[in-house]
Design a protein around this motif. Structure first.
Motif, PDB file in Angstrom:
ATOM      1  N   LEU A 118       0.535  -1.105   0.010  1.00 47.24           N
ATOM      2  CA  LEU A 118       0.089   0.011  -0.030  1.00 47.24           C
ATOM      3  C   LEU A 118       0.761   1.451   0.161  1.00 47.24           C
ATOM      4  O   LEU A 118       0.132   2.376   0.505  1.00 47.24           O
ATOM      5  CB  LEU A 118      -1.092  -0.063   1.325  1.00 47.24           C
ATOM      6  N   LYS A 119       2.071   1.060  -0.538  1.00 45.56           N
ATOM      7  CA  LYS A 119       3.009   2.485  -0.726  1.00 45.56           C
ATOM      8  C   LYS A 119       2.395   3.420  -1.557  1.00 45.56           C
ATOM      9  O   LYS A 119       1.873   3.084  -2.812  1.00 45.56           O
ATOM     10  CB  LYS A 119       4.328   1.996  -1.221  1.00 45.56           C
ATOM     11  N   GLN A 120       2.263   4.585  -1.194  1.00 50.88           N
ATOM     12  CA  GLN A 120       1.713   5.604  -1.899  1.00 50.88           C
ATOM     13  C   GLN A 120       2.563   6.446  -2.682  1.00 50.88           C
ATOM     14  O   GLN A 120       3.694   6.870  -2.311  1.00 50.88           O
ATOM     15  CB  GLN A 120       0.761   6.587  -1.120  1.00 50.88           C
ATOM     16  N   LEU A 121       2.167   6.785  -3.989  1.00 55.30           N
ATOM     17  CA  LEU A 121       3.079   7.637  -4.699  1.00 55.30           C
ATOM     18  C   LEU A 121       2.643   8.902  -4.756  1.00 55.30           C
ATOM     19  O   LEU A 121       1.699   9.302  -4.408  1.00 55.30           O
ATOM     20  CB  LEU A 121       3.010   6.969  -6.425  1.00 55.30           C
ATOM     21  N   GLY A 122       3.908   9.903  -4.931  1.00 59.13           N
ATOM     22  CA  GLY A 122       3.609  11.276  -4.864  1.00 59.13           C
ATOM     23  C   GLY A 122       4.705  11.993  -4.612  1.00 59.13           C
ATOM     24  O   GLY A 122       5.637  11.456  -3.959  1.00 59.13           O
ATOM     25  N   ALA A 123       4.853  13.074  -5.086  1.00 57.53           N
ATOM     26  CA  ALA A 123       6.364  14.125  -4.762  1.00 57.53           C
ATOM     27  C   ALA A 123       6.106  14.579  -3.442  1.00 57.53           C
ATOM     28  O   ALA A 123       7.349  15.037  -2.901  1.00 57.53           O
ATOM     29  CB  ALA A 123       6.490  15.149  -5.808  1.00 57.53           C
ATOM     30  N   THR A 124       4.955  14.772  -2.809  1.00 56.16           N
ATOM     31  CA  THR A 124       4.937  15.279  -1.135  1.00 56.16           C
ATOM     32  C   THR A 124       4.092  14.543  -0.424  1.00 56.16           C
ATOM     33  O   THR A 124       3.246  13.530  -0.905  1.00 56.16           O
ATOM     34  CB  THR A 124       4.369  16.803  -1.424  1.00 56.16           C
ATOM     35  N   ASP A 125       4.160  14.828   0.811  1.00 53.65           N
ATOM     36  CA  ASP A 125       3.111  14.037   1.663  1.00 53.65           C
ATOM     37  C   ASP A 125       1.847  14.175   1.366  1.00 53.65           C
ATOM     38  O   ASP A 125       0.801  13.153   1.310  1.00 53.65           O
ATOM     39  CB  ASP A 125       3.612  14.344   3.322  1.00 53.65           C
ATOM     40  N   ASN A 126       1.343  15.423   1.059  1.00 53.51           N
ATOM     41  CA  ASN A 126      -0.075  15.689   0.756  1.00 53.51           C
ATOM     42  C   ASN A 126      -0.512  15.100  -0.560  1.00 53.51           C
ATOM     43  O   ASN A 126      -1.595  14.466  -0.545  1.00 53.51           O
ATOM     44  CB  ASN A 126      -0.233  17.281   0.663  1.00 53.51           C
ATOM     45  N   ARG A 130      -3.706  12.098  -0.555  1.00 57.31           N
ATOM     46  CA  ARG A 130      -4.695  12.123  -1.482  1.00 57.31           C
ATOM     47  C   ARG A 130      -5.197  11.270  -2.054  1.00 57.31           C
ATOM     48  O   ARG A 130      -6.199  10.720  -2.344  1.00 57.31           O
ATOM     49  CB  ARG A 130      -4.743  13.538  -2.073  1.00 57.31           C
ATOM     50  N   ARG A 131      -4.142  10.104  -2.106  1.00 58.12           N
ATOM     51  CA  ARG A 131      -4.190   8.842  -2.715  1.00 58.12           C
ATOM     52  C   ARG A 131      -4.897   7.754  -1.866  1.00 58.12           C
ATOM     53  O   ARG A 131      -5.385   6.615  -2.148  1.00 58.12           O
ATOM     54  CB  ARG A 131      -2.955   8.181  -3.296  1.00 58.12           C
ATOM     55  N   VAL A 132      -4.844   7.940  -0.381  1.00 54.60           N
ATOM     56  CA  VAL A 132      -5.112   7.084   0.521  1.00 54.60           C
ATOM     57  C   VAL A 132      -6.508   6.714   0.295  1.00 54.60           C
ATOM     58  O   VAL A 132      -6.858   5.410   0.367  1.00 54.60           O
ATOM     59  CB  VAL A 132      -4.630   7.365   1.887  1.00 54.60           C
ATOM     60  N   PRO A 133      -7.601   7.482   0.188  1.00 56.87           N
ATOM     61  CA  PRO A 133      -8.742   7.109   0.424  1.00 56.87           C
ATOM     62  C   PRO A 133      -9.347   6.041  -0.735  1.00 56.87           C
ATOM     63  O   PRO A 133      -9.864   5.085  -0.797  1.00 56.87           O
ATOM     64  CB  PRO A 133      -9.635   8.377   0.110  1.00 56.87           C
ATOM     65  N   GLU A 134      -8.703   6.198  -1.950  1.00 59.82           N
ATOM     66  CA  GLU A 134      -9.130   5.553  -3.066  1.00 59.82           C
ATOM     67  C   GLU A 134      -8.131   4.076  -3.010  1.00 59.82           C
ATOM     68  O   GLU A 134      -9.019   2.956  -3.185  1.00 59.82           O
ATOM     69  CB  GLU A 134      -8.676   6.189  -4.500  1.00 59.82           C
ATOM     70  N   THR A 135      -7.162   4.123  -2.416  1.00 63.38           N
ATOM     71  CA  THR A 135      -6.620   2.728  -2.128  1.00 63.38           C
ATOM     72  C   THR A 135      -7.014   1.984  -1.198  1.00 63.38           C
ATOM     73  O   THR A 135      -7.420   0.852  -1.378  1.00 63.38           O
ATOM     74  CB  THR A 135      -5.068   3.265  -1.556  1.00 63.38           C
ATOM     75  N   VAL A 136      -7.623   2.512  -0.124  1.00 67.45           N
ATOM     76  CA  VAL A 136      -8.418   1.964   0.958  1.00 67.45           C
ATOM     77  C   VAL A 136      -9.783   1.292   0.407  1.00 67.45           C
ATOM     78  O   VAL A 136     -10.192   0.183   0.703  1.00 67.45           O
ATOM     79  CB  VAL A 136      -8.668   2.819   2.128  1.00 67.45           C
ATOM     80  N   LYS A 137     -10.312   2.268  -0.285  1.00 67.34           N
ATOM     81  CA  LYS A 137     -11.635   1.750  -0.966  1.00 67.34           C
ATOM     82  C   LYS A 137     -11.350   0.382  -1.835  1.00 67.34           C
ATOM     83  O   LYS A 137     -12.092  -0.478  -1.587  1.00 67.34           O
ATOM     84  CB  LYS A 137     -12.386   2.851  -2.090  1.00 67.34           C
ATOM     85  N   GLY A 138     -10.470   0.473  -2.429  1.00 64.96           N
ATOM     86  CA  GLY A 138     -10.136  -0.694  -3.308  1.00 64.96           C
ATOM     87  C   GLY A 138      -9.818  -1.981  -2.548  1.00 64.96           C
ATOM     88  O   GLY A 138     -10.285  -3.113  -2.841  1.00 64.96           O
ATOM     89  N   VAL A 139      -9.068  -1.803  -1.447  1.00 72.17           N
ATOM     90  CA  VAL A 139      -8.749  -2.705  -0.554  1.00 72.17           C
ATOM     91  C   VAL A 139     -10.047  -3.205   0.187  1.00 72.17           C
ATOM     92  O   VAL A 139     -10.390  -4.714   0.267  1.00 72.17           O
ATOM     93  CB  VAL A 139      -7.818  -2.362   0.727  1.00 72.17           C
ATOM     94  N   MET A 140     -11.268  -2.547   0.692  1.00 70.93           N
ATOM     95  CA  MET A 140     -12.231  -2.737   1.409  1.00 70.93           C
ATOM     96  C   MET A 140     -13.331  -3.433   0.214  1.00 70.93           C
ATOM     97  O   MET A 140     -14.029  -4.369   0.768  1.00 70.93           O
ATOM     98  CB  MET A 140     -12.865  -1.652   2.027  1.00 70.93           C
ATOM     99  N   ASP A 141     -13.321  -3.120  -1.047  1.00 72.22           N
ATOM    100  CA  ASP A 141     -14.017  -3.658  -1.805  1.00 72.22           C
ATOM    101  C   ASP A 141     -13.696  -5.080  -2.134  1.00 72.22           C
ATOM    102  O   ASP A 141     -14.756  -6.185  -2.255  1.00 72.22           O
ATOM    103  CB  ASP A 141     -14.096  -2.968  -3.320  1.00 72.22           C
ATOM    104  N   THR A 142     -12.476  -5.473  -2.045  1.00 75.77           N
ATOM    105  CA  THR A 142     -12.085  -6.733  -1.993  1.00 75.77           C
ATOM    106  C   THR A 142     -12.300  -7.667  -1.046  1.00 75.77           C
ATOM    107  O   THR A 142     -12.948  -8.667  -1.022  1.00 75.77           O
ATOM    108  CB  THR A 142     -10.426  -6.770  -2.522  1.00 75.77           C
ATOM    109  N   VAL A 143     -12.166  -7.105   0.352  1.00 81.83           N
ATOM    110  CA  VAL A 143     -12.299  -7.663   1.447  1.00 81.83           C
ATOM    111  C   VAL A 143     -13.691  -8.155   1.438  1.00 81.83           C
ATOM    112  O   VAL A 143     -14.087  -9.297   1.797  1.00 81.83           O
ATOM    113  CB  VAL A 143     -11.680  -6.865   2.527  1.00 81.83           C
TER     114      VAL A 143
END
Length: 272
Positions: A118-126, A130-143
């Motif tokens: 679940l490593k997030q890509l991006g040049a800055t912390d922010n 901002r990618r976290v919610p979509e990443t988590v949604k994908g995880v939870m849809d699968t679970v």
């Protein structure tokens, strides 16, 4: 961000022409773009969560869910899913690895629901946050999509919870790297392979004697949480029985030399 810039972003996204009203606030415009108070609150919470991460030791989060019938209820399922989502969020914020599985009679009787980086890509912390919610949604849809079928596919007559510690140790070794193991076992705690933990209420000393008989892996440096103790689909065990379960799983964790041990009946503790 200036109001005009936010307004322009909304218009660009929706391909419409809307007259600019000077009195519109940035919050209203953000809400119109799907970035309203709720998502802003989540982003702020994730910013705070990021401050607790250790970049040198990203989390290796392993969630092991007891798939036996004693805890098969809609309420318990909902609590477990909420706990998994919280753990997935923390893992994504800290750019770790997440594995979620369902188990029953042994370490071999398991079904993996999710396993991924679940490593997030991006040049800055922010940008990464901002990618976290979509990443988590994908995880939870699968679970969610695999949870009930996984439960149904496993043997229901036995629960070997202690075997899951060895499974966790083996997984961490296979994963390698410098990540920190965060093991969360979501279970009612009623082991009935080799020992019957529902037979009587255990004192702290009795629980330690039983735990000393179990061969435990070395989980030095790991965080171990066992949550849901005593939570069963029908009825409720006496509080003394639940207290005995807490003693037992604390003793197991201590024997494994884990850095932190949490044994509770409240699933909310699992999402810490």
């Amino acid at each position: 961000m200036k109001v005009n810039n936010v307004f322009a972003r909304c218009v660009g996204r929706r391909h419409t022409t809307v007259p600019l009203v000077a009195t519109l606030t940035a919050a209203i415009l953000l809400s119109a773009c799907g970035d309203g108070p709720s998502s802003h609150a989540d982003f702020t919470a994730n910013q705070q969560l990021l401050t607790t991460c250790d970049p040198a030791k990203p989390p290796a989060s392993l969630v092991e869910i007891d798939g036996t019938g004693s805890s098969a209820s809609d309420a318990i399922t909902a609590e477990r899913i909420t706990a998994v989502e919280s753990i997935a969020t923390r893992t994504a914020v800290c750019s770790g690895h997440l594995r979620v599985l369902v188990f029953s009679a042994s370490s071999a009787a398991t079904t993996v629901l999710f396993d991924g980086d679940l490593k997030q890509l991006g040049a800055t912390d922010n940008a990464r946050l901002r990618r976290v919610p979509e990443t988590v949604k994908g995880v939870m849809d699968t679970v969610r999509s695999g949870y009930r079928s996984a439960m149904a596919s496993l043997p229901q007559g036995a629960s070997d919870i202690t075997a899951q510690y060895r499974l966790a140790s083996e997984w961490k070794q296979q994963l390698g790297g410098n990540s920190a193991l965060n093991l969360v076992i979501l279970t009612d705690g009623f082991q009935n392979v080799s020992v019957d933990l529902a037979a009587k209420a255990l004192s702290a000393d009795e629980a330690k004697v039983l735990a000393d008989r179990v061969a435990m892996p070395n989980l030095a440096g790991a965080s171990v949480t066992v949550a849901g103790l005593g939570r069963i689909a029908k009825g409720a065990p006496p509080s003394a029985i639940v207290e005995g379960l807490v003693h037992y799983y604390n003793a197991l964790c201590a024997k494994a030399s884990a850095a932190t041990c949490t044994s509770v009946s409240d699933y909310a503790e699992a999402g810490r």
